[in-house]
Design a protein around this motif. Sequence first.
Motif, PDB file in Angstrom:
ATOM      1  N   LYS A 158       0.837  -1.204   0.000  1.00  0.00           N
ATOM      2  CA  LYS A 158       0.000   0.000   0.000  1.00  0.00           C
ATOM      3  C   LYS A 158       0.870   1.251   0.000  1.00  0.00           C
ATOM      4  N   SER A 161      -1.622   6.055  -0.717  1.00  0.00           N
ATOM      5  CA  SER A 161      -2.790   6.091   0.167  1.00  0.00           C
ATOM      6  C   SER A 161      -3.998   5.582  -0.637  1.00  0.00           C
ATOM      7  N   SER A 162      -5.064   5.239   0.046  1.00  0.00           N
ATOM      8  CA  SER A 162      -6.282   4.792  -0.631  1.00  0.00           C
ATOM      9  C   SER A 162      -6.771   5.835  -1.622  1.00  0.00           C
TER      10      SER A 162
END
Length: 189
Positions: A158, A161-162
């Motif tokens: 990840k 970030s989203s």
Amino acid sequence: MNKQPEITDKTRQTFINVFCDLYSQKPIEKISIQEIANKSGYNRSTFYQYFTDIYELLNYVEEKMLKSINEEMASRELSTHTFQDALQCLESTEEISILKALLGDYGSVHFVERLKREIPFEKLIVNLPTNEILAPYLIEFYISTLMSLFRLWIRNGKDLSSEEWAKLVDGLFANGITPFHIFGTVKKE
């Protein structure tokens, strides 16, 4: 002798966690029940009280993950950025290490196909064309691309970030790769 449910659940979860750790590192064919038992701190006979073999354990893990994702999606109201909702459902599952194993380098194509079949991603595609001949191809392109990018994002720890990931995916679907890549150089934003 009846075991307490919390002990049973803890033992099962230990087997699952060890299996997923191993499955993240090597193909299922290279994982033995003895190795799972040893790393779990239990013996083989304890493993067999929960699962008949490694493939039953894998199926249990897949079923549990699909159920968790379906429950999470059912509990959400979908916004206009619907693929972001799907991402958040996948990302917010407590079993992220399990998802990482199932979607990782040694994960099964079978699970990805089940995920594409059982999660209603096609409902998440805004403005889906009504052309009956093209629609299945467009859905497959959308879902396969989305899943591949999600798998890469998970494998990369990840690193975005989203929100950054969702913006990238949205931009790629809307504009293709051209805004990001021009004649061998990456365009700075």
